[in-house]
Design a protein around this motif. Structure first.
Motif, short mmCIF file in Angstrom:
data_model
loop_
_atom_site.label_atom_id
_atom_site.label_comp_id
_atom_site.label_asym_id
_atom_site.label_seq_id
_atom_site.Cartn_x
_atom_site.Cartn_y
_atom_site.Cartn_z
N TYR A 188 0.41 -1.36 0.25
CA TYR A 188 0.10 0.27 -0.37
C TYR A 188 0.74 1.55 -0.15
O TYR A 188 1.74 1.03 0.98
CB TYR A 188 -1.11 0.54 1.27
CG TYR A 188 -2.12 -1.04 1.79
CD1 TYR A 188 -2.95 -1.40 0.59
CD2 TYR A 188 -1.50 -2.52 2.69
CE1 TYR A 188 -3.51 -2.64 0.89
CE2 TYR A 188 -3.00 -3.16 2.94
CZ TYR A 188 -3.99 -3.16 1.68
OH TYR A 188 -4.25 -4.15 1.40
N ASP A 189 0.56 2.12 -0.69
CA ASP A 189 0.70 3.56 -0.20
C ASP A 189 0.30 3.85 0.96
O ASP A 189 -0.82 3.64 1.57
CB ASP A 189 0.88 4.62 -1.48
CG ASP A 189 -0.38 4.49 -2.24
OD1 ASP A 189 -1.31 4.51 -1.36
OD2 ASP A 189 -0.31 5.06 -3.08
N VAL A 190 0.66 5.01 1.16
CA VAL A 190 -0.32 6.32 2.22
C VAL A 190 -2.11 6.03 2.60
O VAL A 190 -2.61 5.56 2.83
CB VAL A 190 -0.24 7.17 2.97
CG1 VAL A 190 -0.92 8.46 3.83
CG2 VAL A 190 2.14 7.48 3.26
N ALA A 191 -2.26 6.21 1.05
CA ALA A 191 -3.00 6.35 0.28
C ALA A 191 -4.45 5.50 0.52
O ALA A 191 -5.61 4.89 1.10
CB ALA A 191 -3.74 7.30 -0.81
N GLY A 192 -3.90 4.08 -0.26
CA GLY A 192 -4.14 3.00 -0.30
C GLY A 192 -4.56 2.31 1.43
O GLY A 192 -5.73 1.47 1.26
N LEU A 193 -3.37 2.53 1.90
CA LEU A 193 -3.19 2.31 3.38
C LEU A 193 -4.99 2.34 3.94
O LEU A 193 -5.34 2.24 4.62
CB LEU A 193 -2.19 2.32 4.13
CG LEU A 193 -2.19 1.74 5.94
CD1 LEU A 193 -2.14 0.20 6.03
CD2 LEU A 193 -0.97 1.77 6.13
N ARG A 194 -4.56 3.90 3.71
CA ARG A 194 -5.93 4.82 4.73
C ARG A 194 -7.15 3.57 4.30
O ARG A 194 -8.14 3.57 4.73
CB ARG A 194 -5.76 6.09 4.27
CG ARG A 194 -6.73 7.15 5.21
CD ARG A 194 -5.90 8.14 4.45
NE ARG A 194 -5.50 9.19 5.07
CZ ARG A 194 -3.87 9.84 3.61
NH1 ARG A 194 -4.61 9.46 2.98
NH2 ARG A 194 -3.08 10.19 4.82
N ASP A 195 -7.24 4.19 2.75
CA ASP A 195 -8.54 3.29 2.71
C ASP A 195 -9.17 1.73 2.59
O ASP A 195 -9.83 1.66 3.38
CB ASP A 195 -8.62 3.10 0.88
CG ASP A 195 -8.53 4.93 0.85
OD1 ASP A 195 -8.79 5.85 0.28
OD2 ASP A 195 -8.27 4.56 -1.45
N ALA A 196 -7.71 0.98 2.38
CA ALA A 196 -8.07 0.11 3.22
C ALA A 196 -8.16 -0.30 4.93
O ALA A 196 -9.31 -1.13 4.86
CB ALA A 196 -6.56 -1.03 2.66
N LEU A 197 -7.79 0.67 5.53
CA LEU A 197 -8.03 0.51 7.15
C LEU A 197 -9.98 0.52 7.18
O LEU A 197 -10.62 0.69 8.13
CB LEU A 197 -7.59 2.10 7.80
CG LEU A 197 -6.01 1.24 8.03
CD1 LEU A 197 -5.37 2.41 8.27
CD2 LEU A 197 -6.33 0.75 8.94
N THR A 198 -10.52 1.53 6.21
CA THR A 198 -11.83 1.50 6.55
C THR A 198 -13.13 0.98 6.30
O THR A 198 -13.95 0.04 6.88
CB THR A 198 -12.58 2.78 4.67
OG1 THR A 198 -12.52 2.46 3.74
CG2 THR A 198 -11.53 4.49 5.03
#
Length: 395
Positions: A188-198
């Motif tokens: 993940y990049d930061v944005a992708g990780l943020r989305d995954a955490l949702t």
């Protein structure tokens, strides 16, 4: 105890003939190329097992047969995923592979902030820095709730690190945190990780435990029928991270798991490093309490700092009394012999060695160098031989 070695198959830069020179006789392996949730075919398993046998080894443990994230979240109709998991178990058993290590950590596996922290005397190790993790959560990921997860001194150190860091430093931190995903090669990049955490919003410890118990109820009866042993790996690090709950972190968690489905097939991977990173854990005592359910051991050591940071120590150094721990495992093997159990020998592997000498030139998986792990295996082998000679009643 059976000396084993983790090998990543076609993804590993260390080859089986090199591993043979370590003296290990068992291979710990997985079909990392198979996407999570899909069936491991008997043909693919047979091919891998044949390759391992042809090199003179036994495929002693699967690490791991991954659990799909939807099962951890309890997301939707899971019947197909459970059926696929059971079929993979049956296919492994048909090829003679009967021990499965797995984890129930949401989204991420082991997490470190530094992959090449310097070691006194030369070489490098894996390190988890609480301030850097806090910097990532608070200042890069923007997770405001993380304020409550770190004490004031760690938050202050995190702010200083972030202010002084370069873009390259931050990219390196993200890469280090993402490196604990050996089987899921997506990063993940930061944005992708943020989305995954949702996708995990609202998932607390109680809900995760409910989902874990359901998994055990779905697969342990099959393990019993097949004569298999499943063994959960503790959380690494043993604390909630990124707002995700962790439920395999201490003696009470393990007690709950062993009781959720009370069967010898529902077992524990005794990871001395993961458990040892929790200051509340007495690792030899935990091993003694759950000895009859230990089906696999990761032997490594960590040195902890007061702020919650820790790093990989040499195998006989660090905060865990490795001699006492190995004595517990050897005594358990004696007990199993007296009881007439078939699963007498506990496979173990030297875990997370230091990168020393020419290791850095190989570019192996983080934490899995050749020479550093060989050093660890040699040290552990010496302890086992000495305790076996003495008759093994230590502590």
């Amino acid at each position: 105890m059976k000396e084993s070695w983790r090998w990543y198959g076609p993804f590993d830069k260390i080859r089986l003939p090199e591993i043979a020179q370590t003296g290990a006789t068992g291979i710990v392996n997985a079909l990392h190329e198979v996407p999570y949730g899909e069936v491991w075919s008997r043909e693919a398993i047979a091919d891998r097992a044949g390759e391992i046998r042809a090199a003179g080894f036994e495929w002693s443990v699967v690490e791991s047969l991954p659990i799909h994230e939807r099962i951890k979240r309890g997301d939707g109709d899971l019947s197909a995923l459970f059926a696929n998991y059971r079929q993979s178990m049956a296919n492994l058993a048909a090829e003679g592979v009967t021990t499965i290590c797995y984890n129930f950590m949401p989204l991420l596996d082991w997490t470190r902030t530094d992959l090449t922290a310097p070691v006194t005397g030369g070489g490098t190790c894996l390190r988890y820095s609480a301030p850097r993790m806090a910097a990532f959560e608070l200042h890069m990921l923007g997770r405001a709730e993380a304020e409550a997860d770190y004490p004031e001194d760690v938050r202050q150190a995190a702010a200083i690190w972030f202010q002084q860091s370069t873009e390259a430093d931050r990219n390196q931190l993200l890469m280090s945190i993402m490196s604990g995903l050996p089987g899921a090669y997506d990063r993940y990049d930061v944005a992708g990780l943020r989305d995954a955490l949702t996708l995990y919003d609202g998932l607390g410890q109680d809900a995760l435990r409910d989902n874990y118990k359901r998994f055990l109820e779905e697969v342990i009866p099959t393990a019993e029928e097949l004569g298999m042993r499943l063994c959960v790996h503790p959380d690494d690090p043993p604390r909630d991270i990124l707002g995700l709950p962790r439920i395999v972190s201490d003696v009470n968690d393990i007690k709950w798991i062993m009781g959720a489905v009370d069967s010898v097939a529902n077992g524990l991977t005794l990871c001395s490093g993961s458990l040892g990173a929790n200051p509340a854990n007495d690792v030899p005592a935990i091993a003694k309490q759950f000895a009859d359910r230990i089906h696999f051991a990761h032997l490594r050591n960590v040195a902890k700092d007061p702020d919650g940071s820790f790093e990989e120590a040499a195998h006989l150094d660090g905060d865990t009394d490795m001699v006492a721990l190995i004595a517990v495992l050897l005594n358990e093997e004696k007990r199993r012999i007296a009881e007439g159990r078939r699963d007498v020998e506990i496979p173990f592997r030297p875990d997370h060695g230091h990168e020393i000498l020419m290791d850095a030139e190989r570019g192996t998986h983080p934490g899995y160098p050749l020479i550093g792990r060989l050093r660890g295996l040699a040290e552990l082998r010496g302890v086992i031989r000495a305790l076996s000679h003495e008759g093994t009643q230590h502590g």
